[in-house]
Design a protein around this motif. Structure first.
Motif, mmCIF file in Angstrom:
data_model
loop_
_atom_site.group_PDB
_atom_site.id
_atom_site.type_symbol
_atom_site.label_atom_id
_atom_site.label_comp_id
_atom_site.label_asym_id
_atom_site.label_seq_id
_atom_site.Cartn_x
_atom_site.Cartn_y
_atom_site.Cartn_z
ATOM 1 N N ASP A 14 0.862 -1.180 0.000
ATOM 2 C CA ASP A 14 0.000 0.000 0.000
ATOM 3 C C ASP A 14 0.899 1.231 0.000
ATOM 4 O O ASP A 14 1.540 1.543 0.993
ATOM 5 N N LEU A 15 0.965 1.883 -1.122
ATOM 6 C CA LEU A 15 1.810 3.067 -1.265
ATOM 7 C C LEU A 15 0.989 4.350 -1.294
ATOM 8 O O LEU A 15 1.537 5.421 -1.543
ATOM 9 N N SER A 16 -0.302 4.244 -1.030
ATOM 10 C CA SER A 16 -1.181 5.400 -1.156
ATOM 11 C C SER A 16 -0.790 6.553 -0.232
ATOM 12 O O SER A 16 -1.110 7.699 -0.510
ATOM 13 N N GLU A 21 7.062 12.744 -4.551
ATOM 14 C CA GLU A 21 8.465 12.979 -4.218
ATOM 15 C C GLU A 21 9.018 11.911 -3.280
ATOM 16 O O GLU A 21 10.156 11.459 -3.446
ATOM 17 N N GLN A 22 8.211 11.501 -2.310
ATOM 18 C CA GLN A 22 8.652 10.453 -1.383
ATOM 19 C C GLN A 22 8.870 9.142 -2.130
ATOM 20 O O GLN A 22 9.878 8.465 -1.913
ATOM 21 N N GLN A 59 4.235 6.735 -11.620
ATOM 22 C CA GLN A 59 3.592 6.945 -12.912
ATOM 23 C C GLN A 59 2.132 7.307 -12.740
ATOM 24 O O GLN A 59 1.606 8.180 -13.436
ATOM 25 N N ALA A 60 1.461 6.658 -11.797
ATOM 26 C CA ALA A 60 0.050 6.973 -11.538
ATOM 27 C C ALA A 60 -0.096 8.411 -11.036
ATOM 28 O O ALA A 60 -1.031 9.122 -11.433
ATOM 29 N N LYS A 61 0.827 8.852 -10.180
ATOM 30 C CA LYS A 61 0.789 10.230 -9.688
ATOM 31 C C LYS A 61 0.995 11.211 -10.848
ATOM 32 O O LYS A 61 0.311 12.226 -10.942
ATOM 33 N N LEU A 62 1.948 10.923 -11.719
ATOM 34 C CA LEU A 62 2.200 11.789 -12.874
ATOM 35 C C LEU A 62 1.009 11.802 -13.823
ATOM 36 O O LEU A 62 0.632 12.866 -14.341
ATOM 37 N N ALA A 67 -3.695 14.663 -16.006
ATOM 38 C CA ALA A 67 -5.141 14.751 -16.226
ATOM 39 C C ALA A 67 -5.708 16.031 -15.609
ATOM 40 O O ALA A 67 -6.549 16.694 -16.220
ATOM 41 N N ARG A 68 -5.229 16.390 -14.418
ATOM 42 C CA ARG A 68 -5.696 17.619 -13.781
ATOM 43 C C ARG A 68 -5.280 18.840 -14.592
ATOM 44 O O ARG A 68 -6.053 19.786 -14.747
ATOM 45 N N LEU A 69 -4.055 18.823 -15.087
ATOM 46 C CA LEU A 69 -3.561 19.926 -15.902
ATOM 47 C C LEU A 69 -4.357 20.057 -17.187
ATOM 48 O O LEU A 69 -4.770 21.146 -17.583
ATOM 49 N N ASP A 70 -4.588 18.921 -17.841
ATOM 50 C CA ASP A 70 -5.380 18.919 -19.079
ATOM 51 C C ASP A 70 -6.790 19.458 -18.825
ATOM 52 O O ASP A 70 -7.326 20.225 -19.621
ATOM 53 N N ALA A 71 -7.389 19.051 -17.692
ATOM 54 C CA ALA A 71 -8.731 19.524 -17.360
ATOM 55 C C ALA A 71 -8.735 21.019 -17.099
ATOM 56 O O ALA A 71 -9.649 21.738 -17.528
#
Length: 78
Positions: A14-16, A21-22, A59-62, A67-71
């Motif tokens: 669980d890396l959530s 950065e961490q 990769q999921a964070k990026l 997606a947020r930037l595109d939105a």
């Protein structure tokens, strides 16, 4: 001993709780440890698996940030 290996391989960490950065910093540490050598085979495999999980998390964070930037950009244009 085979049961130990099987159980650890099937567990997904669980890396959530880790921010990008961490996770990136820990991934760099894992790579450094693997490149330096001196680990047993089991330690190397565990480090590799942790590194794979960390890379996917990063990769999921990026992807999420993209997606947020595109939105946001799409919202400004519309």
């Amino acid at each position: 001993m085979a049961n130990e290996t099987t159980s650890t391989q099937s567990e997904t960490p669980d890396l959530s709780h880790l921010g990008y950065e961490q996770a990136r910093d820990e991934l760099m540490d894992v790579v450094r440890r693997l490149e330096t050598g001196g680990l047993t085979l089991e330690e190397s495999l565990a480090a590799w698996e942790r590194g794979e999980a960390l890379a996917k998390h990063c990769q999921a964070k990026l992807d999420g940030a993209r997606a947020r930037l595109d939105a946001a950009i799409g919202g400004e244009e519309g």
